[in-house]
Design a protein around this motif. Sequence first.
Motif, PDB file in Angstrom:
ATOM      1  N   ARG A   1       4.539  43.871   2.059  1.00  5.08           N
ATOM      2  CA  ARG A   1       4.191  43.074   0.895  1.00  5.08           C
ATOM      3  C   ARG A   1       2.870  43.607   0.357  1.00  5.08           C
ATOM      4  O   ARG A   1       1.975  43.957   1.129  1.00  5.08           O
ATOM      5  N   GLN A   2       2.760  43.655  -0.953  1.00  6.91           N
ATOM      6  CA  GLN A   2       1.504  44.087  -1.546  1.00  6.91           C
ATOM      7  C   GLN A   2       1.362  43.484  -2.933  1.00  6.91           C
ATOM      8  O   GLN A   2       2.357  43.109  -3.556  1.00  6.91           O
ATOM      9  N   GLY A   3       0.134  43.373  -3.394  1.00  7.16           N
ATOM     10  CA  GLY A   3      -0.077  42.759  -4.693  1.00  7.16           C
ATOM     11  C   GLY A   3      -1.479  42.987  -5.216  1.00  7.16           C
ATOM     12  O   GLY A   3      -2.343  43.559  -4.534  1.00  7.16           O
ATOM     13  N   GLU A   4      -1.700  42.531  -6.433  1.00  4.07           N
ATOM     14  CA  GLU A   4      -3.004  42.663  -7.081  1.00  4.07           C
ATOM     15  C   GLU A   4      -3.210  41.500  -8.042  1.00  4.07           C
ATOM     16  O   GLU A   4      -2.294  41.095  -8.764  1.00  4.07           O
ATOM     17  N   THR A   5      -4.429  40.961  -8.051  1.00  2.56           N
ATOM     18  CA  THR A   5      -4.858  39.968  -9.023  1.00  2.56           C
ATOM     19  C   THR A   5      -6.059  40.541  -9.765  1.00  2.56           C
ATOM     20  O   THR A   5      -6.939  41.139  -9.149  1.00  2.56           O
ATOM     21  N   TRP A   6      -6.109  40.358 -11.081  1.00  2.00           N
ATOM     22  CA  TRP A   6      -7.175  40.999 -11.849  1.00  2.00           C
ATOM     23  C   TRP A   6      -7.513  40.174 -13.092  1.00  2.00           C
ATOM     24  O   TRP A   6      -6.718  39.344 -13.531  1.00  2.00           O
ATOM     25  N   HIS A   7      -8.697  40.406 -13.636  1.00  2.00           N
ATOM     26  CA  HIS A   7      -9.036  39.860 -14.945  1.00  2.00           C
ATOM     27  C   HIS A   7     -10.126  40.699 -15.599  1.00  2.00           C
ATOM     28  O   HIS A   7     -10.903  41.402 -14.925  1.00  2.00           O
ATOM     29  N   VAL A   8     -10.166  40.651 -16.923  1.00  2.00           N
ATOM     30  CA  VAL A   8     -11.143  41.376 -17.730  1.00  2.00           C
ATOM     31  C   VAL A   8     -11.758  40.375 -18.699  1.00  2.00           C
ATOM     32  O   VAL A   8     -11.040  39.648 -19.386  1.00  2.00           O
ATOM     33  N   SER A   9     -13.058  40.332 -18.762  1.00  6.29           N
ATOM     34  CA  SER A   9     -13.755  39.403 -19.649  1.00  6.29           C
ATOM     35  C   SER A   9     -13.902  40.015 -21.044  1.00  6.29           C
ATOM     36  O   SER A   9     -13.709  41.225 -21.221  1.00  6.29           O
ATOM     37  N   PRO A  10     -14.266  39.203 -22.042  1.00  2.60           N
ATOM     38  CA  PRO A  10     -14.467  39.741 -23.400  1.00  2.60           C
ATOM     39  C   PRO A  10     -15.527  40.831 -23.456  1.00  2.60           C
ATOM     40  O   PRO A  10     -15.475  41.707 -24.326  1.00  2.60           O
ATOM     41  N   SER A  11     -16.496  40.800 -22.529  1.00  2.42           N
ATOM     42  CA  SER A  11     -17.521  41.838 -22.494  1.00  2.42           C
ATOM     43  C   SER A  11     -17.099  43.039 -21.660  1.00  2.42           C
ATOM     44  O   SER A  11     -17.925  43.890 -21.322  1.00  2.42           O
ATOM     45  N   ASP A  12     -15.817  43.113 -21.299  1.00  2.00           N
ATOM     46  CA  ASP A  12     -15.218  44.222 -20.558  1.00  2.00           C
ATOM     47  C   ASP A  12     -15.668  44.274 -19.097  1.00  2.00           C
ATOM     48  O   ASP A  12     -15.615  45.314 -18.458  1.00  2.00           O
ATOM     49  N   ASN A  13     -16.112  43.144 -18.543  1.00  2.00           N
ATOM     50  CA  ASN A  13     -16.368  43.067 -17.106  1.00  2.00           C
ATOM     51  C   ASN A  13     -15.033  42.935 -16.384  1.00  2.00           C
ATOM     52  O   ASN A  13     -14.235  42.041 -16.687  1.00  2.00           O
ATOM     53  N   ARG A  14     -14.798  43.806 -15.425  1.00  2.00           N
ATOM     54  CA  ARG A  14     -13.497  43.864 -14.762  1.00  2.00           C
ATOM     55  C   ARG A  14     -13.617  43.443 -13.299  1.00  2.00           C
ATOM     56  O   ARG A  14     -14.588  43.799 -12.621  1.00  2.00           O
ATOM     57  N   TRP A  15     -12.642  42.684 -12.868  1.00  2.00           N
ATOM     58  CA  TRP A  15     -12.559  42.280 -11.466  1.00  2.00           C
ATOM     59  C   TRP A  15     -11.114  42.400 -11.010  1.00  2.00           C
ATOM     60  O   TRP A  15     -10.167  42.126 -11.767  1.00  2.00           O
TER      61      TRP A  15
END
Length: 432
Positions: free
Chosen positions: A330-344
């Motif tokens: 099993r494998q996966g990824e959770t992510w988000h990008v803010s309006p100021s292009d900060n990525r997590w």
Amino acid sequence: MAASASSRGFLGAKLGRIDVSPAFRNEFVEFGRKKRKLIGAGGFFSVKCCCLDSAMPIRGGAGNGVDKGDDWRFDAKKISANYMRIQASSAMPFASPQSRFASKPEKFFSRCTPRNLGPQSRDSPPKRDTGIANEKDWGISLLNDDVNETGINEDGSTWYRESGEDLGDNGYRCRWTRMGGQSSDGTLQWKETWWEKSDWTGYKELGVEKSGKNAEGDSWWETWREVLHQDEWSNLARIERSAQKQAKSGTENAGWYENWWEKYDGKGWTEKGAHKYGRLNEQSWWEKWGEHYDGRGSVLKWTDKWAETDLGTKWGDKWEDKFFGGIGSRQGETWHVSPSDNRWSRTWGEEHFGNGKVHKYGKSTTGESWDIVVDEGTYYEAEPHYGWADVVGDSTQLLSIQPRERPPGVFPNMDFRPSLPPEDELPPTLSQ
């Protein structure tokens, strides 16, 4: 190292102790539980009179309930370096049971003439996230004779009903019934077509297409097909079902589209999947998922969801399961990008060895990391909860289609071209 409860993301990504496993893993792909394998330590809805009551395919995990009476809002304050969450309390502003987009028989027009000569009006949009309905829920009833009728109701609304039979090469036969109507000013309209098809190869098809609009400009369209044919490679009997649905608001930049498909054969091979898209003013979301059983114990399941706002915020979650004989990953990824292009982002994985040992690993852009082996049982569904026997039992009307009689000495022209995969394109009306 334990993770706090706040580390559950808006899509339900869940941190339990040190492993990261999506809590929504079974929410969309696994419709129900019937048979599991344990290897490790110690061992369809009805479309009649329905209303659009949900429009958001991405739901949170436990504690992220959806209250259909409120608005769906995005709260930027919930963003942190470790998780993203939607404050979701509903799906669409035009989706509540009392909304203008719901079914309104009284507001539409008379159900039929006083003498009940005309067909009933259909002013109800399809529901979201309901998958593919069984044929009994559609109430398909084809007329046996050629019919061509029209009528006018007391309020000035009109209706029509017609039916016929088309014949073609290779024993092709299509019986169909079409009906529809509109209000006196044309602002309210509905149309419905039913059909059954067959030919000398043993091909059989049952289908429905419905569409409509109301005075506010809300519109909807859906189609459903069920097919029986001989697989061109294995010569096995195969049943395939599909459904496409969409609805669009006439007063807001809001709408949704879904494409569902299911495929089954006599040896247990099963494939299911869906592609979905929706928009509510400044927010858009997408979802794709699939599951595949080869009939011999091999299972593949996957989900990919993402969303964005016009302000530039983006977020998503995806995972994949592969198992055979108790061994898999099993494998996966959770992510988000803010309006100021900060990525997590956070990635995670599990390797199941089939002996009660599970290797868990992962990392995130904030410096988290883990790589451990634990004693843990392995759970997965080795067979679909709804398989060949189930779909055959629910397809009695399809199987009862009577093809034309084949003359002596005439053989069908078999088409061995590979079948096309389900469409992965959104309708032009929604791809904005």
